[in-house]
Design an enzyme around this catalytic site. Sequence first.
Site, PDB file in Angstrom:
ATOM      1  N   ASP A  75     -74.358 -26.407  -7.648  1.00 16.66           N
ATOM      2  CA  ASP A  75     -75.746 -26.715  -7.300  1.00 16.66           C
ATOM      3  C   ASP A  75     -76.535 -27.213  -8.499  1.00 16.66           C
ATOM      4  O   ASP A  75     -77.405 -28.070  -8.349  1.00 16.66           O
ATOM      5  CB  ASP A  75     -76.430 -25.478  -6.712  1.00 16.66           C
ATOM      6  CG  ASP A  75     -76.072 -25.312  -5.249  1.00 16.66           C
ATOM      7  OD1 ASP A  75     -76.112 -26.324  -4.523  1.00 16.66           O
ATOM      8  OD2 ASP A  75     -75.728 -24.199  -4.843  1.00 16.66           O
ATOM      9  N   CYS A 125     -69.587 -19.659 -12.465  1.00 14.34           N
ATOM     10  CA  CYS A 125     -68.790 -19.501 -11.243  1.00 14.34           C
ATOM     11  C   CYS A 125     -68.720 -20.776 -10.405  1.00 14.34           C
ATOM     12  O   CYS A 125     -68.143 -20.765  -9.324  1.00 14.34           O
ATOM     13  CB  CYS A 125     -69.299 -18.339 -10.404  1.00 14.34           C
ATOM     14  SG  CYS A 125     -70.969 -18.590  -9.809  1.00 14.34           S
TER      15      CYS A 125
HETATM   16  C1  PEP Z   1     -72.565 -23.069  -7.281  1.00 13.93           C
HETATM   17  O1  PEP Z   1     -73.575 -23.589  -6.792  1.00 13.93           O
HETATM   18  O2  PEP Z   1     -71.987 -23.499  -8.297  1.00 13.93           O
HETATM   19  C2  PEP Z   1     -71.981 -21.876  -6.648  1.00 13.93           C
HETATM   20  C3  PEP Z   1     -71.022 -21.192  -7.233  1.00 13.93           C
HETATM   21  O3  PEP Z   1     -72.427 -21.524  -5.419  1.00 13.93           O
HETATM   22  P1  PEP Z   1     -72.073 -22.293  -4.063  1.00 13.93           P
HETATM   23  O4  PEP Z   1     -70.966 -23.263  -4.350  1.00 13.93           O
HETATM   24  O5  PEP Z   1     -71.681 -21.239  -3.093  1.00 13.93           O
HETATM   25  O6  PEP Z   1     -73.363 -22.963  -3.729  1.00 13.93           O
HETATM   26 MG    MG Z   2     -74.734 -22.542  -5.355  1.00  9.83          MG
END
Ligand code: PEP
Ligand code: MG
Length: 576
Positions: A459, A506
């Site tokens: 994001d 992450c």
């Molecule tokens: C991200 O945005 O990098 C994340 C780990 O969350 P998601 O992919 O679930 O939006």
């Molecule tokens: Mg995210």
Amino acid sequence: MDSNSKEIILKGIPASPGICHGNAMLFAQSHIDIPIYDIDAEVIEKEKERFEKALITTREEIFQIRDQVSKSLGEDEALIFDAHLMVLEDNALITEILQHLEQNKKNVEYSFNEVVERYINFFKTIEDEYLRERVSDIKDVSRRVLNNLLGETKTGNDSKHQTRIIVSEDITPSQAVGFDKSNLQGFITNSGGATSHFVIMSRSFKIPAVVGLHNATEKIKHNDYILIDGYQGLVFINPTANTIVEYNKIASKQLQIERTFEEELVEKTETLDGHSIELMANIEASDDISESVQNNFDGIGLFRTESIFLKKNGVPSEDEQFKEYASVVQNTNGKPVIIRTLDIGGDKLINGVHDDSFLGLRAIRFCLENLTIFKTQLRAILRASVFGDVKIMYPMISGVEELDKANHIFNEVKDALLAEGIAFNPNIEVGAMIELPSAVSIIDLLAKKVDFFSVGTNDLIQYLMAVDRMDDRVSHLYQPTHPAVLRSLKTIFEKSDDSNKHVSVCGEMAGEPIYTALLIGLGAKSLSVSVSRLPEVKHYIRLMNLGELRELVKELLTLDQAEPIEQKLNAFLEKL
Ligand code: PEP
Ligand code: MG
């Protein structure tokens, strides 16, 4: 395979690695594969019975969802399901479907779909806005009825049991969790980007995927023989015997490489020059925690709780959630488990409860507007905290006010549990995801309100560059090595260090070896990656020299474009 057909190669975005070949299963516009077959006159009554059963099951489902939504969001929001029930009980519609069935002697799914499509097309032409809007109610109900009809034919003689390559315009995360993985070989979609949520899921299912092909559903016909190269983003229609042989060789080489990664699993995750890196797993459900994840890695750095909601296509009860959270925690041998609160919205949609905008009521914004859902989840997580080292994390935090509100609700929930005599860990740590540019700018202020951070690069890149992570038309602008991304990450690591806050990454970047190197060189000491990527990432970290990497990253920070940064990182990795 048709030996007379010509091999055609399509190029898309490599989304989930791996090689597979098999028959294509085309998802219709409605994303439901509707079989067509002739039926004998004596089967008509049986088909009618199937239809009646599907209507009853659908009615029960809608009542159940109505009840949940009424409890969690209020009676006003639940009214929409009354409209759905009216569609389901429409006598004119049902009579027409039965007539179609009798006259055409085709299976009931086909008759149902033909008549419903006619209704939808008619409603679309109506001037009255209210009536025109009923199209979405009809679509919703028809999808349910079809799913119930098809669920029943699964055990019949249709093609659902064969392993298949799914070809579709798009795949939603709730469809992805619903697939029977034992019958699934690969995914091909017209749209989507490398960090679309269904793509992240296919990586964790270890199912090859190529997305962003624009017109795959036009070029590929149902049952065509297909080969997917998920490493390079190639799709072969009618591959020649030679192509298949070559790819089988590549697949077996890949298997050998994976075996060598596995031999290193028990080793420490540290760089060549002895710096340890914390390496954790991103999971969607307790089933993702294998013995290897339990024993060879440092815990769960991101538990995306949305999948429990997506599987249910609604809001699970406190007990249902508690069972899933407790099972994850009990499976991790006392290692940390970061449970992220609901990140619904954007591409993760659940029936009756969502906002499909990435800039709208997503994640923590949705939870702060829907306190019953939020509080129920917080209670379930707190109850699971007695089984191990649970931490809680809010997604999409944009500022201090929002964080204060979330923490305030969290404290209220803790007080309520205390008053009810329900056990939980009172010292549970609370963290925030750093995935908005605003959060990067004020990370020092956020640090005063949380115990840790985790960087969501998926994001962060989307919002920093204003590039929809789902839109293949702008995927060339989704650049993890853009200088703005490098500078933002550098700020995050430095400021977290200054504030003495643990920070992990992450997002999908952490699981892509060239970006793993970049992140470590920029200062990351903790990463959390998809389960399928863990062995490879460990392997590469053990080959990297941190001193050398820091020097390289110093140079990269002086470059003004993504492409040369990417090239230098590739060259670095090739050397390893
Ligand atoms: C991200 O945005 O990098 C994340 C780990 O969350 P998601 O992919 O679930 O939006
Ligand atoms: Mg995210």
